[in-house]
Design an enzyme around this catalytic site. Structure first.
Site, PDB file in Angstrom:
ATOM      1  N   ARG A   1       0.650  -1.229  -0.013  1.00 54.46           N
ATOM      2  CA  ARG A   1       0.093   0.040   0.198  1.00 54.46           C
ATOM      3  C   ARG A   1       0.887   1.340   0.125  1.00 54.46           C
ATOM      4  O   ARG A   1       0.467   2.157  -0.550  1.00 54.46           O
ATOM      5  CB  ARG A   1      -0.872  -0.009   1.159  1.00 54.46           C
ATOM      6  CG  ARG A   1      -1.951   1.135   1.246  1.00 54.46           C
ATOM      7  CD  ARG A   1      -3.084   0.527   2.347  1.00 54.46           C
ATOM      8  NE  ARG A   1      -2.291  -0.118   3.598  1.00 54.46           N
ATOM      9  CZ  ARG A   1      -1.731   0.844   4.714  1.00 54.46           C
ATOM     10  NH1 ARG A   1      -1.940   2.159   4.424  1.00 54.46           N
ATOM     11  NH2 ARG A   1      -1.085   0.127   5.655  1.00 54.46           N
TER      12      ARG A   1
ATOM     13  N   LYS B   1       1.872 -18.756   7.772  1.00 54.20           N
ATOM     14  CA  LYS B   1       1.122 -19.024   8.791  1.00 54.20           C
ATOM     15  C   LYS B   1       0.859 -17.757   9.346  1.00 54.20           C
ATOM     16  O   LYS B   1       1.080 -16.604   9.327  1.00 54.20           O
ATOM     17  CB  LYS B   1       1.976 -19.899   9.981  1.00 54.20           C
ATOM     18  CG  LYS B   1       3.224 -19.164  10.278  1.00 54.20           C
ATOM     19  CD  LYS B   1       3.765 -20.070  11.651  1.00 54.20           C
ATOM     20  CE  LYS B   1       2.735 -19.708  12.561  1.00 54.20           C
ATOM     21  NZ  LYS B   1       3.696 -19.774  13.867  1.00 54.20           N
TER      22      LYS B   1
ATOM     23  N   HIS C   1       7.799 -23.189   7.984  1.00 51.44           N
ATOM     24  CA  HIS C   1       9.293 -22.777   7.831  1.00 51.44           C
ATOM     25  C   HIS C   1      10.146 -23.937   8.355  1.00 51.44           C
ATOM     26  O   HIS C   1      11.320 -24.183   7.828  1.00 51.44           O
ATOM     27  CB  HIS C   1       9.853 -21.423   8.087  1.00 51.44           C
ATOM     28  CG  HIS C   1      10.046 -21.196   9.662  1.00 51.44           C
ATOM     29  ND1 HIS C   1       9.010 -21.125  10.566  1.00 51.44           N
ATOM     30  CD2 HIS C   1      11.132 -21.248  10.310  1.00 51.44           C
ATOM     31  CE1 HIS C   1       9.566 -21.018  11.838  1.00 51.44           C
ATOM     32  NE2 HIS C   1      10.736 -21.183  11.718  1.00 51.44           N
TER      33      HIS C   1
ATOM     34  N   LYS D   1      14.271 -26.148   7.128  1.00 49.57           N
ATOM     35  CA  LYS D   1      15.396 -26.349   7.797  1.00 49.57           C
ATOM     36  C   LYS D   1      16.288 -27.614   7.328  1.00 49.57           C
ATOM     37  O   LYS D   1      15.428 -28.709   7.267  1.00 49.57           O
ATOM     38  CB  LYS D   1      15.320 -26.612   9.326  1.00 49.57           C
ATOM     39  CG  LYS D   1      14.755 -25.245   9.876  1.00 49.57           C
ATOM     40  CD  LYS D   1      14.534 -25.212  11.182  1.00 49.57           C
ATOM     41  CE  LYS D   1      13.592 -24.118  12.025  1.00 49.57           C
ATOM     42  NZ  LYS D   1      14.700 -22.868  12.114  1.00 49.57           N
TER      43      LYS D   1
ATOM     44  N   GLU E   1      12.755 -21.519  23.396  1.00 50.43           N
ATOM     45  CA  GLU E   1      13.337 -20.274  23.008  1.00 50.43           C
ATOM     46  C   GLU E   1      13.531 -19.199  24.070  1.00 50.43           C
ATOM     47  O   GLU E   1      12.823 -19.644  25.339  1.00 50.43           O
ATOM     48  CB  GLU E   1      12.222 -19.485  22.276  1.00 50.43           C
ATOM     49  CG  GLU E   1      12.100 -20.269  20.950  1.00 50.43           C
ATOM     50  CD  GLU E   1      10.879 -19.441  20.182  1.00 50.43           C
ATOM     51  OE1 GLU E   1      11.202 -18.730  19.075  1.00 50.43           O
ATOM     52  OE2 GLU E   1       9.690 -19.536  20.403  1.00 50.43           O
TER      53      GLU E   1
ATOM     54  N   ASP F   1       0.455 -21.646  17.922  1.00 49.09           N
ATOM     55  CA  ASP F   1       1.554 -20.878  17.361  1.00 49.09           C
ATOM     56  C   ASP F   1       2.413 -22.011  17.004  1.00 49.09           C
ATOM     57  O   ASP F   1       3.415 -21.929  15.789  1.00 49.09           O
ATOM     58  CB  ASP F   1       2.241 -19.923  18.364  1.00 49.09           C
ATOM     59  CG  ASP F   1       3.540 -19.185  17.791  1.00 49.09           C
ATOM     60  OD1 ASP F   1       3.120 -18.791  16.481  1.00 49.09           O
ATOM     61  OD2 ASP F   1       4.423 -18.929  18.337  1.00 49.09           O
TER      62      ASP F   1
ATOM     63  N   HIS G   1       4.727 -26.617  13.602  1.00 48.77           N
ATOM     64  CA  HIS G   1       6.293 -27.255  13.565  1.00 48.77           C
ATOM     65  C   HIS G   1       6.353 -28.612  14.035  1.00 48.77           C
ATOM     66  O   HIS G   1       6.895 -29.343  13.766  1.00 48.77           O
ATOM     67  CB  HIS G   1       7.111 -25.978  14.262  1.00 48.77           C
ATOM     68  CG  HIS G   1       6.893 -24.764  13.789  1.00 48.77           C
ATOM     69  ND1 HIS G   1       6.756 -24.434  12.385  1.00 48.77           N
ATOM     70  CD2 HIS G   1       6.855 -23.530  14.418  1.00 48.77           C
ATOM     71  CE1 HIS G   1       6.547 -23.121  12.116  1.00 48.77           C
ATOM     72  NE2 HIS G   1       6.491 -22.454  13.257  1.00 48.77           N
TER      73      HIS G   1
ATOM     74  N   LYS H   1       8.408 -20.099  25.526  1.00 51.94           N
ATOM     75  CA  LYS H   1       9.204 -19.040  25.353  1.00 51.94           C
ATOM     76  C   LYS H   1       9.561 -18.667  26.481  1.00 51.94           C
ATOM     77  O   LYS H   1       9.291 -19.254  27.856  1.00 51.94           O
ATOM     78  CB  LYS H   1       8.206 -18.065  24.580  1.00 51.94           C
ATOM     79  CG  LYS H   1       7.702 -18.131  23.350  1.00 51.94           C
ATOM     80  CD  LYS H   1       7.204 -17.059  22.491  1.00 51.94           C
ATOM     81  CE  LYS H   1       6.831 -17.392  21.034  1.00 51.94           C
ATOM     82  NZ  LYS H   1       7.769 -17.677  20.300  1.00 51.94           N
TER      83      LYS H   1
HETATM   84  C1  BG6 Z   1       7.135 -19.204  14.422  1.00 51.89           C
HETATM   85  C2  BG6 Z   1       6.510 -18.604  15.560  1.00 51.89           C
HETATM   86  O1  BG6 Z   1       6.419 -19.853  13.382  1.00 51.89           O
HETATM   87  O2  BG6 Z   1       8.334 -19.758  14.734  1.00 51.89           O
HETATM   88  C3  BG6 Z   1       7.343 -17.926  16.616  1.00 51.89           C
HETATM   89  O3  BG6 Z   1       5.226 -17.711  15.125  1.00 51.89           O
HETATM   90  C4  BG6 Z   1       8.802 -18.692  16.981  1.00 51.89           C
HETATM   91  O4  BG6 Z   1       6.580 -17.765  17.671  1.00 51.89           O
HETATM   92  C5  BG6 Z   1       9.284 -19.138  15.599  1.00 51.89           C
HETATM   93  O5  BG6 Z   1       9.577 -17.830  17.562  1.00 51.89           O
HETATM   94  C6  BG6 Z   1      10.208 -20.107  15.963  1.00 51.89           C
HETATM   95  O6  BG6 Z   1      11.142 -20.259  14.469  1.00 51.89           O
HETATM   96  P1  BG6 Z   1      12.708 -20.887  14.731  1.00 51.89           P
HETATM   97  O7  BG6 Z   1      12.847 -21.085  13.258  1.00 51.89           O
HETATM   98  O8  BG6 Z   1      13.262 -19.546  15.333  1.00 51.89           O
HETATM   99  O9  BG6 Z   1      12.682 -21.849  15.628  1.00 51.89           O
END
Ligand code: BG6
Length: 542
Positions: free
Chosen positions: A64, A183, A213, A217, A251, A270, A275, A376
């Site tokens: 935009r 996502k 994603h 990896k 994390e 999330d 994942h 987290k």
């Molecule tokens: C994302 C989540 O899909 O993956 C995040 O929304 C998370 O909350 C992230 O931090 C973690 O990805 P990676 O590749 O850093 O393990």
């Protein structure tokens, strides 16, 4: 470095069986956003720097904010210089890359912008033709939705209206069209299903590439290679030899500025729905009939279908949820509590830690506990899969040592120190004693550069290889599990005991709990009321 005799062995290169990326117009919706600038443009640049981007590929930023092509290129340059990883960023390389970048200003829901995109694709847009200076754009198009989920459906619709969808097949002389969707894919099963219906109204399922994603990896892709390119693992990869499987993603960071999204999602939606569930599927699926995308995705779906529909009480027994309270940020400072984060309600009961123990009701893994856990603001950051094997029979050493004889464990370390570790028992030199030892393979020993997940995923989408993307039914079955869990939590009292769905408050910077067993010695939701601190050891009793 590997041993010389290993280095001399031939490499079996599978690349020639793979499709290769094809020239296309790569349209980034949300081109001025964070995801585009941190991940997508740098990944495109890294592919370009590695000689992996097809000649003629053009990038069109669609967003935009007003930008001239040049000003937009400058912004992209800043992001690539900051986030691209392959070698050093060079101005010379940049110039050749920048020639491919264009900007199309439009509101995301303005049909006019899409009509213009269609004429750009058809080669009839004068402004674009002038910018191209005689060059022609490729006829293929990849539409990348780097936007908030509220826009996924409407962008697909607008593309269809502009004649750029594929639900009704491609027009004569048109190239392929693909839609890449980020996502979160739905908030629950029903919304994911509705989104699928909308997307499939505009694009054929084979042209929809749903991103997770984690699948991009290297270490996650290696799961299939490790299991099926070796003869030593597969014979023991079953309930007879495996005692338990732990899949963990932890994390150190909190939620940062993502409170608006995160507070409505929580750790299970999330991270677990996508994942962790994907990691479980790759770890436990049967060997696919072949390496083609559908065979692999069929096997993953079979895993998901073999998870029982637990009752809410059963879910609560199998799950734990927690939330970080004020604590340490791991770098000598303090981290505020989740409830103090911006755009999070002071009484929020959203979980920032979730664990769930599942069993697969199938021949291979029946009765083997599989624990998925994620959180987290813990003391460590890592993602890994640990396969714990049963102890040797109770004779000889095992008879003498009992529990002091460690089980064999295979750790597939996804990040940060990517590798594979095998724990085994060995004799202590000079003594009649046994001590656990470890064989460690590290990716960093054999490769200087591990491509970013987004590089792989973008290259595959350009090549039409959907193996590492989520099929509609995979998402649907994964949501079936998560819906059950969320429903159970919604009906539970956050102040109840952890095994009845209570919310455990753990101090930020807590040690990662073993096997996802975050137990509450810590005060629970109410006890802490608005407060925000929890002092007890969250792993006590784990
Ligand atoms: C994302 C989540 O899909 O993956 C995040 O929304 C998370 O909350 C992230 O931090 C973690 O990805 P990676 O590749 O850093 O393990």
């Amino acid at each position: 470095m590997l041993n010389e005799s290993v280095e001399r062995l031939p490499i079996c290169n599978l690349e020639d069986r793979a499709l290769s990326p094809e020239p296309a117009v790569f349209v980034v919706f949300g081109a001025t956003g964070d995801l585009a600038h941190r991940k997508i443009f740098p990944a495109l640049y890294d592919l370009f720097a590695g000689g992996l981007l097809p000649e003629g590929l053009a990038i069109v930023g669609f967003a935009r904010r007003p930008y001239a092509d040049e000003a937009f290129r400058d912004e992209v340059k800043t992001s690539c210089a900051a986030f691209a990883r392959r070698g050093s960023f060079s101005d010379k390389g940049w110039k050749r890359f920048a020639e491919r970048i264009f900007y199309l200003r439009s509101d995301l829901d303005d049909p006019e912008g899409y009509r213009r995109l269609a004429s750009v694709m058809a080669g009839t847009d004068e402004a674009m033709n002038a910018a191209l200076g005689g060059r022609r754009l490729p006829s293929n198009a990849l539409f990348y939705l780097a936007v908030g989920p509220a826009y996924f459906g409407s962008i697909a619709e607008r593309l269809r209206e502009a004649g750029l969808g594929t639900a009704e097949g491609a027009g004569p002389g048109e190239g392929w069209r693909r839609l890449v969707v980020e996502k979160p894919y739905g908030h629950d099963g029903a919304s994911a299903k509705a989104l699928t219906a909308t997307l499939q109204g505009a694009f054929a399922e084979k042209d929809i590439y749903r991103i997770d994603h984690y699948l991009g990896k290297e270490t996650v892709q290696n799961l299939l290679y490790l299991r099926f390119a070796n003869a030593v693992f597969e014979p023991v990869w079953n309930r007879n030899h495996i005692e338990s499987i732990d899949i963990s993603v932890y994390e150190t960071e909190g939620i940062g500025e993502r409170g608006g999204y995160y507070d409505a999602a929580g750790a299970a939606r999330d991270m677990m729905q996508n994942h962790l569930v994907q990691l479980m599927c790759l770890t436990t699926m049967e060997p696919p009939a072949s390496l083609d995308p559908e065979s692999i995705r069929d096997e993953k779906v079979k895993v998901l279908r073999s998870i029982d529909a637990y009752s809410p009480e059963e879910f609560l027994r199998r799950a734990r949820r927690g939330q970080y309270a004020r604590g340490s940020d791991g770098a000598g400072g303090t981290r505020r509590a989740y409830r103090e984060e911006s755009r999070v309600g002071p009484g929020s009961t959203t979980e920032t830690f979730a664990s769930l123990r599942l069993e697969l009701d199938n021949w291979r893994f029946s009765g083997v506990p599989i624990t998925l856990s994620t959180g987290k603001a813990f003391a460590e950051r890592f993602s890994q899969i640990v396969i714990r094997f049963r102890r040797p029979p109770a004779a000889l050493f095992a008879a003498r040592c009992g529990d002091a004889l460690a089980s064999n464990e295979l750790t597939i370390r996804i990040q940060p120190d990517e590798g594979v570790w095998l724990r085994f028992n060995a004799k202590v030199p000079g003594l009649a004693a046994i001590k656990p030892s470890e064989l460690r393979f590290s990716y960093r020993q054999v490769a200087d550069y591990l491509p970013e997940a987004y590089e792989r995923l973008i290259a595959d989408a350009l090549a039409g290889d959907s193996t590492l993307f989520i099929r509609a039914d995979e998402s649907e079955y994964a949501w079936r599990v998560l819906d059950g869990l969320e429903k159970a939590w919604a009906s539970a009292d956050p102040e109840d005991s952890p095994e009845r769905g209570g919310l455990i408050l753990y101090p930020a910077g807590s040690p990662v709990p073993m096997s996802g067993a975050l137990e509450a010695a810590a005060p629970r939701a109410a006890a802490a009321s608005a407060a925000t601190s929890a002092t007890a050891d969250p792993t006590a009793g784990a």
